[in-house]
Design an enzyme around this catalytic site. Sequence first.
Site, PDB file in Angstrom:
ATOM      1  N   THR A 244       2.366   6.227  -9.748  1.00 34.66           N
ATOM      2  CA  THR A 244       2.698   5.733  -8.409  1.00 34.66           C
ATOM      3  C   THR A 244       3.706   4.564  -8.559  1.00 34.66           C
ATOM      4  O   THR A 244       4.307   4.228  -9.714  1.00 34.66           O
ATOM      5  CB  THR A 244       1.494   5.304  -7.715  1.00 34.66           C
ATOM      6  OG1 THR A 244       1.588   4.829  -6.337  1.00 34.66           O
ATOM      7  CG2 THR A 244       0.786   4.200  -8.543  1.00 34.66           C
ATOM      8  N   ASN A 245       3.646   3.680  -7.653  1.00 37.35           N
ATOM      9  CA  ASN A 245       4.735   2.425  -7.905  1.00 37.35           C
ATOM     10  C   ASN A 245       3.919   1.341  -7.186  1.00 37.35           C
ATOM     11  O   ASN A 245       2.963   1.474  -6.323  1.00 37.35           O
ATOM     12  CB  ASN A 245       6.141   2.714  -7.250  1.00 37.35           C
ATOM     13  CG  ASN A 245       6.061   3.305  -5.796  1.00 37.35           C
ATOM     14  OD1 ASN A 245       5.450   2.607  -4.969  1.00 37.35           O
ATOM     15  ND2 ASN A 245       6.575   4.505  -5.512  1.00 37.35           N
ATOM     16  N   ARG A 246       4.498   0.229  -6.858  1.00 36.32           N
ATOM     17  CA  ARG A 246       4.017  -1.025  -6.286  1.00 36.32           C
ATOM     18  C   ARG A 246       4.118  -1.106  -4.738  1.00 36.32           C
ATOM     19  O   ARG A 246       3.744  -2.127  -4.113  1.00 36.32           O
ATOM     20  CB  ARG A 246       4.547  -2.380  -7.055  1.00 36.32           C
ATOM     21  CG  ARG A 246       4.351  -2.222  -8.526  1.00 36.32           C
ATOM     22  CD  ARG A 246       5.068  -3.412  -9.085  1.00 36.32           C
ATOM     23  NE  ARG A 246       4.486  -3.455 -10.497  1.00 36.32           N
ATOM     24  CZ  ARG A 246       5.046  -4.308 -11.472  1.00 36.32           C
ATOM     25  NH1 ARG A 246       6.100  -5.358 -11.241  1.00 36.32           N
ATOM     26  NH2 ARG A 246       4.722  -4.454 -12.629  1.00 36.32           N
TER      27      ARG A 246
ATOM     28  N   ALA B 153       8.626   4.273  -0.537  1.00 37.70           N
ATOM     29  CA  ALA B 153       8.840   4.350  -1.771  1.00 37.70           C
ATOM     30  C   ALA B 153       8.498   5.636  -2.732  1.00 37.70           C
ATOM     31  O   ALA B 153       7.500   5.625  -2.980  1.00 37.70           O
ATOM     32  CB  ALA B 153       8.333   3.213  -2.557  1.00 37.70           C
TER      33      ALA B 153
END
Length: 399
Positions: free
Chosen positions: A211-213, A278
């Site tokens: 995943t990402n932030r 995102a």
Amino acid sequence: MSGRLAHKKILLGITGSIAAYKSCELLRMMQREGAEVRVVMTQSAQKFITPLTLETLSGNEVVKEMFPSNRVIKTRHVSLAEWADTLFICPASANLIGKVASGIADDFLSTVIMASRRPVIFAPAMDYEMVQNPIYLDNIEKLKRFGYHFIDPQEGHLASGAKGPGRLADFFTLFENLNLILNKTNSLAGKRILISAGPTQEDLDPIRFFTNRSSGKMGYALATAACLRGADVTLVSGPVNLEVPIGVRLYSVRTAIEMRDAIFAAWPQNDVLIMAAAVADFRPREYCNNKIKKSQFDAQLALAQNPDILQELTLKESSGYKVGFALETDNTKANALKKMNQKKLDMICLNDPSEKGAGFQGDTNRITIFTADDQKHQLPLLSKADTAEEIWNVIETYL
């Protein structure tokens, strides 16, 4: 930075309910969003919380009675009704609602409600048996016909020890409804808006995922702002820890492919698409049904490229207005413009996470907007709510 209730004048009415103690935090919340708040309390409310507490927090005298013994204040109920942008009765008792529905004005709060021409909002709180009383329900329907607003109570544990409907709505619901009633316009009325938000999660095995932030805050702020402007808003969101904006239609997804499918299904019915999500660029090439051991990672951690949703949309005929986001750390302008041209976007919003106050997870952002007709809008550091408003101001000039 201005709050969402900047320059708004709110008359907070508090009635006799155990939930009266929550009005303190509600008052501070409204002040943090820029509102000026004055308070009126019924005699019953003063049994649960003292006027001194509310005077200290609001910085203003709390009005407690119609005829104060030490002075005469001419038509104060009229002047306060004219001063306020809204009357927010929170918590609202069944007694007060019944009096207003019957046209009774026998104390200051019921009298100022009778004198008001501004929106009156009731947030009821009472025991579940009172909430279900047919007389109370009839009073609500009558007041709604006359244009009064209600924020429905929620289910939960009540002061009586019972569990059921009647609990004062949570602060998020109270504030979002207040914001919607006070700030709603019709500048996007009739427009259907599709917004993506948050990260995606790409499963590796039953334990791990990529995943990402992304927190989703920017996309959710854009959805809230569009709803406040009267648009019909659909939000396609990856996993986030955010409340769904009032009035917004939500589709929850996890993976990039799920997000692509949801966007493609909804886009033909919409006028504007904002891809604020995102979306993960890569996913594991193969999903492993069992937890991968450390020793196996080198052999099994192969990646496949995820679909580029905006790029695929360029292959479809569409007359809608498309907006993308570009998070770049080098050659920022050139890369953003390249992305806008390749994906045939009408607008792109560039932000650099290396700049202080910009990027993922925070409550602020610093955006530069580029449009397909070579216009540039450099926004200062703003809250994400204010950034969303500025983005919509630009989009509206093209709609």
